[in-house]
Scaffold this motif. Sequence first.
Motif, PDB file in Angstrom:
ATOM      1  N   UNK A 101       0.822  -1.203   0.000  1.00 45.42           N
ATOM      2  CA  UNK A 101       0.000   0.000   0.000  1.00 45.42           C
ATOM      3  C   UNK A 101       0.860   1.259   0.000  1.00 45.42           C
ATOM      4  N   UNK A 102       0.290   2.315  -0.531  1.00 45.82           N
ATOM      5  CA  UNK A 102       0.964   3.607  -0.578  1.00 45.82           C
ATOM      6  C   UNK A 102       0.022   4.681  -0.055  1.00 45.82           C
ATOM      7  N   UNK A 103       0.581   5.612   0.688  1.00 40.62           N
ATOM      8  CA  UNK A 103      -0.205   6.718   1.221  1.00 40.62           C
ATOM      9  C   UNK A 103       0.091   7.953   0.381  1.00 40.62           C
ATOM     10  N   UNK A 104      -0.935   8.533  -0.201  1.00 41.61           N
ATOM     11  CA  UNK A 104      -0.791   9.755  -0.990  1.00 41.61           C
ATOM     12  C   UNK A 104      -1.408  10.919  -0.216  1.00 41.61           C
ATOM     13  N   UNK A 105      -0.719  12.050  -0.204  1.00 37.42           N
ATOM     14  CA  UNK A 105      -1.299  13.271   0.345  1.00 37.42           C
ATOM     15  C   UNK A 105      -1.563  14.225  -0.812  1.00 37.42           C
ATOM     16  N   UNK A 144       1.446   2.623  -7.896  1.00 36.52           N
ATOM     17  CA  UNK A 144       2.625   3.481  -7.748  1.00 36.52           C
ATOM     18  C   UNK A 144       2.614   4.532  -8.849  1.00 36.52           C
ATOM     19  N   UNK A 145       2.465   5.789  -8.459  1.00 30.82           N
ATOM     20  CA  UNK A 145       2.384   6.890  -9.416  1.00 30.82           C
ATOM     21  C   UNK A 145       3.268   8.029  -8.939  1.00 30.82           C
ATOM     22  N   UNK A 146       3.983   8.645  -9.866  1.00 30.08           N
ATOM     23  CA  UNK A 146       4.798   9.788  -9.490  1.00 30.08           C
ATOM     24  C   UNK A 146       3.889  10.951  -9.098  1.00 30.08           C
ATOM     25  N   UNK A 164       0.423  14.726 -11.117  1.00 36.68           N
ATOM     26  CA  UNK A 164      -0.837  15.382 -10.769  1.00 36.68           C
ATOM     27  C   UNK A 164      -0.600  16.795 -10.252  1.00 36.68           C
ATOM     28  N   UNK A 165      -1.513  17.731 -10.539  1.00 40.76           N
ATOM     29  CA  UNK A 165      -1.386  19.074  -9.969  1.00 40.76           C
ATOM     30  C   UNK A 165      -1.843  19.130  -8.514  1.00 40.76           C
ATOM     31  N   UNK A 166      -2.399  18.030  -8.012  1.00 36.75           N
ATOM     32  CA  UNK A 166      -2.946  18.020  -6.660  1.00 36.75           C
ATOM     33  C   UNK A 166      -2.164  17.165  -5.668  1.00 36.75           C
ATOM     34  N   UNK A 167      -1.523  16.114  -6.130  1.00 36.51           N
ATOM     35  CA  UNK A 167      -0.785  15.246  -5.219  1.00 36.51           C
ATOM     36  C   UNK A 167       0.421  15.985  -4.642  1.00 36.51           C
ATOM     37  N   UNK A 168       0.647  15.797  -3.350  1.00 41.25           N
ATOM     38  CA  UNK A 168       1.796  16.402  -2.679  1.00 41.25           C
ATOM     39  C   UNK A 168       2.919  15.400  -2.484  1.00 41.25           C
ATOM     40  N   UNK A 169       2.567  14.167  -2.090  1.00 41.42           N
ATOM     41  CA  UNK A 169       3.608  13.180  -1.813  1.00 41.42           C
ATOM     42  C   UNK A 169       3.053  11.765  -1.876  1.00 41.42           C
ATOM     43  N   UNK A 201      -2.661   3.509  13.603  1.00 41.16           N
ATOM     44  CA  UNK A 201      -1.321   2.973  13.354  1.00 41.16           C
ATOM     45  C   UNK A 201      -0.437   4.027  12.693  1.00 41.16           C
ATOM     46  N   UNK A 202       0.859   3.840  12.872  1.00 41.06           N
ATOM     47  CA  UNK A 202       1.845   4.731  12.277  1.00 41.06           C
ATOM     48  C   UNK A 202       2.584   3.996  11.167  1.00 41.06           C
ATOM     49  N   UNK A 203       2.830   4.704  10.057  1.00 42.42           N
ATOM     50  CA  UNK A 203       3.470   4.114   8.880  1.00 42.42           C
ATOM     51  C   UNK A 203       4.795   4.809   8.589  1.00 42.42           C
ATOM     52  N   UNK A 204       5.719   4.056   8.013  1.00 43.43           N
ATOM     53  CA  UNK A 204       7.042   4.582   7.663  1.00 43.43           C
ATOM     54  C   UNK A 204       7.486   3.976   6.345  1.00 43.43           C
ATOM     55  N   UNK A 205       8.205   4.769   5.533  1.00 41.80           N
ATOM     56  CA  UNK A 205       8.760   4.258   4.289  1.00 41.80           C
ATOM     57  C   UNK A 205       9.333   5.373   3.444  1.00 41.80           C
ATOM     58  N   UNK A 206       9.870   5.040   2.269  1.00 41.91           N
ATOM     59  CA  UNK A 206      10.409   6.054   1.357  1.00 41.91           C
ATOM     60  C   UNK A 206       9.327   7.053   0.952  1.00 41.91           C
ATOM     61  N   UNK A 207       9.716   8.310   0.834  1.00 42.46           N
ATOM     62  CA  UNK A 207       8.774   9.377   0.492  1.00 42.46           C
ATOM     63  C   UNK A 207       9.200  10.041  -0.809  1.00 42.46           C
ATOM     64  N   UNK A 208       8.249  10.172  -1.723  1.00 41.56           N
ATOM     65  CA  UNK A 208       8.477  10.889  -2.980  1.00 41.56           C
ATOM     66  C   UNK A 208       7.563  12.100  -3.002  1.00 41.56           C
ATOM     67  N   UNK A 209       8.135  13.279  -3.231  1.00 36.08           N
ATOM     68  CA  UNK A 209       7.357  14.509  -3.207  1.00 36.08           C
ATOM     69  C   UNK A 209       7.165  15.064  -4.616  1.00 36.08           C
ATOM     70  N   UNK A 210       6.102  15.822  -4.801  1.00 34.24           N
ATOM     71  CA  UNK A 210       5.812  16.463  -6.078  1.00 34.24           C
ATOM     72  C   UNK A 210       6.802  17.607  -6.291  1.00 34.24           C
ATOM     73  N   UNK A 211       7.571  17.523  -7.373  1.00 38.43           N
ATOM     74  CA  UNK A 211       8.572  18.565  -7.624  1.00 38.43           C
ATOM     75  C   UNK A 211       7.978  19.803  -8.301  1.00 38.43           C
ATOM     76  N   UNK A 212       6.709  19.727  -8.723  1.00 31.32           N
ATOM     77  CA  UNK A 212       6.047  20.893  -9.312  1.00 31.32           C
ATOM     78  C   UNK A 212       6.650  21.363 -10.623  1.00 31.32           C
TER      79      UNK A 212
END
Length: 308
Positions: free
Chosen positions: A2-6, A41-43, A47-52, A129-140
């Motif tokens: 699973x992946x968490x998107x903000x 899995x999406x960069x 998207x103009x809305x996804x943050x990370x 629960x708390x989650x941890x893992x690699x984070x990819x951010x939107x470079x805009x």
Amino acid sequence: MKRIYTYACHEDEEALCALERRSLFADAVPAGTGAFVASRELEPGRSPFLKSRLDVRLLAASPTELAELARGAGVAAPSFKVVFAKTDETIPYADRREAERIVGGAVRGTADMRTPAERFGVARLPDGRWAFGPLTENDGAWRRHAEKPRQYSTALGARLARAVVNVAAPKLQGTKAIDPCCGIGTVLLEALSMGLDIVGSDVNPLAVLGARENLTFYGYPNVVRIADARDLTGAYDAAIVDLPYNLCSALQAHERDELLAAVRRIAARAVVVATEDVSESLRRAGFDAYDGCEVRKGAFRRLVAAVR
């Protein structure tokens, strides 16, 4: 996995943001305020809305337990930064920073807040629960298209253009698309920057010149030609149609019907942007609407229809 998107959006774009999310993530499940969980899995920069995007590697009941798991798993990086992926607005700022500190203390390597080699994310899920893992951010990076040399007051904004491309082509690979009323190329710029196989056309020679200038400015190939959309031939997986509406290019009802019928003839599905309800025209053209939304900017509105 699973992946968490903000994500974040203006209230006027909430419906558009949701439409894009439904198109890109079939299994998205809300995960708090401004966040959802999905398997794809999406960069984020697509998207103009996804943050990370946080790729969940570890789950625990608390940041302290998460740190113990990270330490036991031997999480390491030459240099790193741990970022709190905000999924819950009720968590105080001090607690977010504390979670970053606790979990970051378990990562082997040098903490670097400015230019880390790797970024990790920590987040709290709705179930506690708390989650941890690699984070990819939107470079805009897509925002640079706002500075294109040729502008037009009624052209789609880059955010809307990028979102409708995502709705039209959720999967880029193997999708062949067309923008038959491309204007100055706003949609083409967003589509090409994603790597979508797309061509454009417009009946207005001046618009085509403007589109070519904009494409050249950003180093994209010339994929535009002068053509009446009603005369187009070929076969495409998707079409993106921003119906002309201003005083210089507004369509008569029969012209709109002819244009949409032509699009139906060459494209399996389409996203149609209009300033008025065109549902009857879409129906007459043989399209079935399966999703859509309204986008407002002050008193001005656009209707987005996803059809097939």
